[in-house]
Design an enzyme around this catalytic site. Sequence first.
Site, mmCIF file in Angstrom:
data_model
loop_
_atom_site.group_PDB
_atom_site.id
_atom_site.type_symbol
_atom_site.label_atom_id
_atom_site.label_comp_id
_atom_site.label_asym_id
_atom_site.label_seq_id
_atom_site.Cartn_x
_atom_site.Cartn_y
_atom_site.Cartn_z
ATOM 1 N N SER A 58 0.784 2.560 4.560
ATOM 2 C CA SER A 58 -0.234 1.496 4.900
ATOM 3 C C SER A 58 -1.156 2.081 6.013
ATOM 4 O O SER A 58 -1.587 3.382 6.001
ATOM 5 C CB SER A 58 0.374 0.149 5.423
ATOM 6 N N TYR A 92 -10.999 -1.262 1.468
ATOM 7 C CA TYR A 92 -9.816 -0.192 1.747
ATOM 8 C C TYR A 92 -8.655 -0.973 2.570
ATOM 9 O O TYR A 92 -7.618 -1.128 2.601
ATOM 10 C CB TYR A 92 -10.344 0.958 2.534
ATOM 11 N N LYS A 107 -4.751 -2.367 2.080
ATOM 12 C CA LYS A 107 -3.709 -1.895 2.814
ATOM 13 C C LYS A 107 -2.870 -3.111 3.483
ATOM 14 O O LYS A 107 -1.765 -3.074 3.646
ATOM 15 C CB LYS A 107 -3.926 -1.015 4.058
#
Length: 227
Positions: free
Chosen positions: A126, A150, A154
């Site tokens: 992550s 992004y 995550k």
Amino acid sequence: MTTTLITGANRGLGRETARQLIAAGHTVYVAARDEARGRATADELGARFVHLDVTDDASVAAAFARLDADGGLDVLINNAGIALLALNGPEALRVFDTNAVSVVRVTEAALPLLRRSPNPVVVNVSSALGSFAANHDPARPASHVAAIVYGASKAAVSMLTVQYARAVPEVKFNAVEPGYTATGLGGHDNSAGRPVEVSAGVIARLATIGPEGPTGTFQEDAGTLRW
């Protein structure tokens, strides 16, 4: 020693994690969608290669059929990921499919093999950019970076980790924050990041936990990172 599969392992964090695990005596499958690069990496490291595109169901199924025939799996490292700057629907879908949906796609294919292992482990790579705590802490670099898609992807990886740990208690699931690293992620200049050898260490550490190891946690170098 374990048998481990690492997605996106032909370069960067995946490649270095493979190197560290092999050096410690583990059997590692380098999984990559680029067959030529994946095979070259596996040959160089002394790993096994398996072709695997995390965005393709048939590719994933074929990869785990191969591992099943080879004898099974103990550890899955969901490492494959992309970072795109464009803010539009198709690119956002690409990022989420590669970074988050693939965790479901690959994990579900791996679970029948993992359940046969005496110490099954899943590590999801992550990022602090997906941590609400880090994004609201002025002392953390993540709070000063705009990573709209992004970061959101995550955050999804982290929640998938929590939910899988709850739903599949016989397998240990943990997320890791490897830190800002000098890799080619996203095709950007990340040369200011720390060495990949350092960042891969936290991934390797969580991949080699014993039966009494943690599950449902988010880990970084210093220990637990708040979600």
